[in-house]
Design an enzyme around this catalytic site. Structure first.
Site, mmCIF file in Angstrom:
data_model
loop_
_atom_site.group_PDB
_atom_site.id
_atom_site.type_symbol
_atom_site.label_atom_id
_atom_site.label_comp_id
_atom_site.label_asym_id
_atom_site.label_seq_id
_atom_site.Cartn_x
_atom_site.Cartn_y
_atom_site.Cartn_z
ATOM 1 N N ASP A 1 3.722 3.928 1.028
ATOM 2 C CA ASP A 1 3.068 4.074 -0.422
ATOM 3 C C ASP A 1 2.007 3.186 -0.157
ATOM 4 O O ASP A 1 0.909 3.530 -0.544
ATOM 5 C CB ASP A 1 3.461 5.153 -1.387
ATOM 6 N N LYS B 1 -2.621 -2.942 -3.639
ATOM 7 C CA LYS B 1 -3.144 -3.280 -4.468
ATOM 8 C C LYS B 1 -2.853 -5.206 -4.647
ATOM 9 O O LYS B 1 -1.861 -5.842 -4.547
ATOM 10 C CB LYS B 1 -1.818 -3.185 -5.579
ATOM 11 N N GLY C 1 9.055 6.370 -0.926
ATOM 12 C CA GLY C 1 7.810 6.429 -1.429
ATOM 13 C C GLY C 1 6.670 7.324 -0.308
ATOM 14 O O GLY C 1 5.965 7.785 -0.657
ATOM 15 N N ASP D 1 1.980 -3.381 -2.216
ATOM 16 C CA ASP D 1 1.971 -4.351 -4.118
ATOM 17 C C ASP D 1 2.510 -5.910 -3.916
ATOM 18 O O ASP D 1 1.473 -7.025 -2.701
ATOM 19 C CB ASP D 1 2.817 -3.376 -4.594
#
Ligand code: 5GP
Ligand code: MG
Length: 179
Positions: free
Chosen positions: A100, A131, A43, A103
Protein backbone atom coordinates in the site's frame (compact mmCIF):
# COMPACT_ATOMS: atom_id res chain seq x y z
CA UNK A 1 -17.01 5.69 9.02
CA UNK A 2 -17.49 8.86 6.99
CA UNK A 3 -18.10 11.00 10.09
CA UNK A 4 -14.58 10.15 11.23
CA UNK A 5 -12.97 11.35 7.99
CA UNK A 6 -11.45 14.83 7.99
CA UNK A 7 -10.59 15.02 4.33
CA UNK A 8 -10.38 12.85 1.24
CA UNK A 9 -6.91 13.38 -0.22
CA UNK A 10 -7.11 10.97 -3.18
CA UNK A 11 -10.49 10.26 -4.76
CA UNK A 12 -11.77 6.88 -5.90
CA UNK A 13 -11.70 8.09 -9.54
CA UNK A 14 -8.09 9.24 -9.29
CA UNK A 15 -7.05 5.90 -7.78
CA UNK A 16 -8.80 4.04 -10.60
CA UNK A 17 -7.04 6.13 -13.26
CA UNK A 18 -3.58 5.82 -11.73
CA UNK A 19 -3.91 2.08 -11.06
CA UNK A 20 -4.85 1.56 -14.70
CA UNK A 21 -1.91 3.69 -15.91
CA UNK A 22 0.49 1.83 -13.67
CA UNK A 23 -0.88 -1.50 -14.91
CA UNK A 24 -0.13 -0.39 -18.49
CA UNK A 25 3.52 0.17 -17.53
CA UNK A 26 3.70 -3.22 -15.84
CA UNK A 27 2.14 -4.87 -18.88
CA UNK A 28 4.72 -3.24 -21.18
CA UNK A 29 7.62 -4.16 -18.88
CA UNK A 30 6.66 -7.78 -18.13
CA UNK A 31 4.94 -9.02 -21.27
CA UNK A 32 6.45 -12.38 -22.30
CA UNK A 33 8.15 -12.74 -18.91
CA UNK A 34 7.37 -15.05 -16.01
CA UNK A 35 5.94 -12.65 -13.44
CA UNK A 36 5.08 -13.37 -9.82
CA UNK A 37 3.41 -10.58 -7.89
CA UNK A 38 3.79 -10.71 -4.12
CA UNK A 39 1.35 -8.65 -2.08
CA UNK A 40 2.10 -7.54 1.46
CA UNK A 41 -0.82 -8.28 3.80
CA UNK A 42 -3.01 -6.76 4.95
CA UNK A 43 -2.43 -3.27 3.54
CA UNK A 44 -1.46 -4.27 -0.01
CA UNK A 45 -4.52 -6.44 -0.51
CA UNK A 46 -6.90 -4.02 -2.21
CA UNK A 47 -4.24 -2.48 -4.48
CA UNK A 48 -2.98 -5.92 -5.54
CA UNK A 49 -6.52 -7.14 -6.26
CA UNK A 50 -7.34 -4.12 -8.45
CA UNK A 51 -3.96 -4.10 -10.20
CA UNK A 52 -3.90 -7.74 -11.27
CA UNK A 53 -7.30 -7.51 -12.91
CA UNK A 54 -5.84 -5.15 -15.53
CA UNK A 55 -3.15 -7.65 -16.49
CA UNK A 56 -4.07 -9.71 -19.55
CA UNK A 57 -1.31 -12.35 -19.39
CA UNK A 58 -0.69 -15.16 -16.90
CA UNK A 59 0.73 -13.93 -13.64
CA UNK A 60 1.33 -15.79 -10.38
CA UNK A 61 0.21 -14.31 -7.08
CA UNK A 62 1.44 -14.87 -3.55
CA UNK A 63 1.43 -12.90 -0.30
CA UNK A 64 3.59 -12.25 2.72
CA UNK A 65 2.32 -11.07 6.05
CA UNK A 66 4.51 -8.41 7.61
CA UNK A 67 3.92 -6.62 10.89
CA UNK A 68 5.46 -3.18 11.13
CA UNK A 69 3.10 -1.67 13.68
CA UNK A 70 2.35 -2.71 17.26
CA UNK A 71 -1.39 -2.73 18.08
CA UNK A 72 -3.13 0.48 17.12
CA UNK A 73 -0.03 2.67 17.17
CA UNK A 74 0.52 4.93 14.19
CA UNK A 75 4.29 4.86 14.56
CA UNK A 76 6.32 1.94 13.21
CA UNK A 77 8.05 -0.61 15.41
CA UNK A 78 11.81 -0.55 15.19
CA UNK A 79 11.85 -3.52 12.83
CA UNK A 80 9.34 -5.21 10.54
CA UNK A 81 8.65 -8.91 11.18
CA UNK A 82 7.76 -11.43 8.50
CA UNK A 83 4.91 -13.31 10.16
CA UNK A 84 4.05 -15.53 7.20
CA UNK A 85 6.31 -15.97 4.18
CA UNK A 86 5.62 -16.80 0.52
CA UNK A 87 4.87 -20.34 -0.64
CA UNK A 88 5.58 -20.09 -4.37
CA UNK A 89 8.98 -20.93 -5.79
CA UNK A 90 10.18 -17.71 -7.40
CA UNK A 91 13.56 -19.01 -8.52
CA UNK A 92 14.17 -17.72 -12.09
CA UNK A 93 10.96 -15.69 -12.01
CA UNK A 94 10.56 -11.93 -12.17
CA UNK A 95 9.09 -10.69 -8.89
CA UNK A 96 7.09 -7.54 -8.25
CA UNK A 97 6.44 -6.83 -4.57
CA UNK A 98 3.22 -4.86 -4.05
CA UNK A 99 2.33 -2.82 -0.96
CA UNK A 100 0.00 0.00 0.00
CA UNK A 101 2.65 2.52 1.05
CA UNK A 102 6.40 2.97 1.21
CA UNK A 103 7.00 4.84 4.46
CA UNK A 104 10.19 4.27 6.51
CA UNK A 105 11.10 1.44 4.11
CA UNK A 106 11.50 -1.27 6.75
CA UNK A 107 8.61 -3.44 5.60
CA UNK A 108 9.64 -3.49 1.95
CA UNK A 109 13.34 -3.95 2.66
CA UNK A 110 12.61 -6.91 4.90
CA UNK A 111 10.38 -8.40 2.21
CA UNK A 112 13.00 -7.82 -0.50
CA UNK A 113 15.59 -9.56 1.72
CA UNK A 114 13.59 -12.76 1.89
CA UNK A 115 12.60 -12.68 -1.79
CA UNK A 116 16.18 -12.12 -2.98
CA UNK A 117 17.35 -15.20 -1.05
CA UNK A 118 15.05 -17.28 -3.29
CA UNK A 119 17.10 -16.37 -6.39
CA UNK A 120 14.53 -14.64 -8.60
CA UNK A 121 15.62 -13.17 -11.95
CA UNK A 122 14.62 -9.68 -10.82
CA UNK A 123 12.81 -7.98 -7.93
CA UNK A 124 11.00 -4.66 -8.15
CA UNK A 125 8.80 -2.63 -5.83
CA UNK A 126 5.30 -1.39 -6.63
CA UNK A 127 3.36 0.80 -4.19
CA UNK A 128 0.17 2.83 -4.27
CA UNK A 129 1.64 5.60 -2.11
CA UNK A 130 5.12 6.94 -1.46
CA UNK A 131 5.74 8.94 1.74
CA UNK A 132 9.27 9.98 0.82
CA UNK A 133 9.74 12.33 3.76
CA UNK A 134 9.66 9.52 6.30
CA UNK A 135 12.23 7.28 4.65
CA UNK A 136 14.81 5.74 7.01
CA UNK A 137 16.21 3.13 4.62
CA UNK A 138 17.62 3.44 1.15
CA UNK A 139 14.79 2.19 -1.01
CA UNK A 140 12.67 3.74 -3.73
CA UNK A 141 9.60 2.42 -5.54
CA UNK A 142 10.01 1.23 -9.13
CA UNK A 143 6.29 1.80 -9.66
CA UNK A 144 4.21 4.26 -7.64
CA UNK A 145 0.75 5.77 -8.09
CA UNK A 146 0.92 8.82 -5.78
CA UNK A 147 3.37 10.80 -3.68
CA UNK A 148 1.86 11.75 -0.29
CA UNK A 149 2.97 14.14 2.40
CA UNK A 150 3.81 13.15 5.93
CA UNK A 151 0.33 12.56 7.33
CA UNK A 152 -1.27 9.34 8.54
CA UNK A 153 -3.74 8.19 5.89
CA UNK A 154 -6.41 5.48 5.72
CA UNK A 155 -8.51 3.76 3.06
CA UNK A 156 -7.98 1.52 0.02
CA UNK A 157 -6.22 -1.08 2.17
CA UNK A 158 -4.67 1.26 4.73
CA UNK A 159 -6.06 0.93 8.24
CA UNK A 160 -6.23 2.64 11.57
CA UNK A 161 -6.66 -0.01 14.26
CA UNK A 162 -7.72 -2.45 11.53
CA UNK A 163 -10.58 -0.26 10.35
CA UNK A 164 -11.12 1.91 7.24
CA UNK A 165 -9.37 -0.52 4.84
CA UNK A 166 -12.57 -0.81 2.83
CA UNK A 167 -12.90 2.91 2.06
CA UNK A 168 -12.60 3.30 -1.74
CA UNK A 169 -10.50 6.48 -1.37
CA UNK A 170 -7.47 7.70 0.62
CA UNK A 171 -8.33 10.00 3.52
CA UNK A 172 -7.03 11.68 6.66
CA UNK A 173 -8.88 10.98 9.91
CA UNK A 174 -10.21 13.61 12.28
CA UNK A 175 -7.90 14.57 15.14
CA UNK A 176 -10.05 13.14 17.95
CA UNK A 177 -8.77 9.69 16.97
CA UNK A 178 -5.91 8.62 19.24
CA UNK A 179 -3.08 9.06 16.75
P1 5GP B 1 7.38 1.12 6.50
O1 5GP B 1 7.90 -0.23 6.91
O2 5GP B 1 7.79 1.55 5.13
O3 5GP B 1 7.65 2.17 7.55
O4 5GP B 1 5.84 1.05 6.56
C1 5GP B 1 5.13 0.35 5.70
C2 5GP B 1 3.85 -0.08 6.35
O5 5GP B 1 3.43 0.82 7.37
C3 5GP B 1 2.81 -0.07 5.29
O6 5GP B 1 2.70 -1.35 4.72
C4 5GP B 1 1.58 0.35 6.05
O7 5GP B 1 0.92 -0.81 6.49
C5 5GP B 1 2.07 1.12 7.25
N1 5GP B 1 1.91 2.58 7.08
C6 5GP B 1 2.85 3.49 6.79
N2 5GP B 1 2.34 4.73 6.67
C7 5GP B 1 1.02 4.60 6.88
C8 5GP B 1 -0.08 5.52 6.88
O8 5GP B 1 0.01 6.74 6.65
N3 5GP B 1 -1.31 4.98 7.15
C9 5GP B 1 -1.50 3.65 7.41
N4 5GP B 1 -2.73 3.25 7.65
N5 5GP B 1 -0.49 2.76 7.39
C10 5GP B 1 0.75 3.24 7.15
MG1 MG C 1 1.33 -2.76 5.44
Amino acid sequence: MEAEIEKIIISEADIKDRVRELAERIIADYERKELTMIGILNGGLIFLADLIRHIPFAVKIDTVRVNAYAGNATYPKREADIVDSIRLNVKDEHVLVVDDILDTGKTLLKTLDIVKKLNPLSVKVCVLLNKQERREREINPDYCCFEVENRFVVGYGLDYDNRYRNLPYIAVLREKQDK
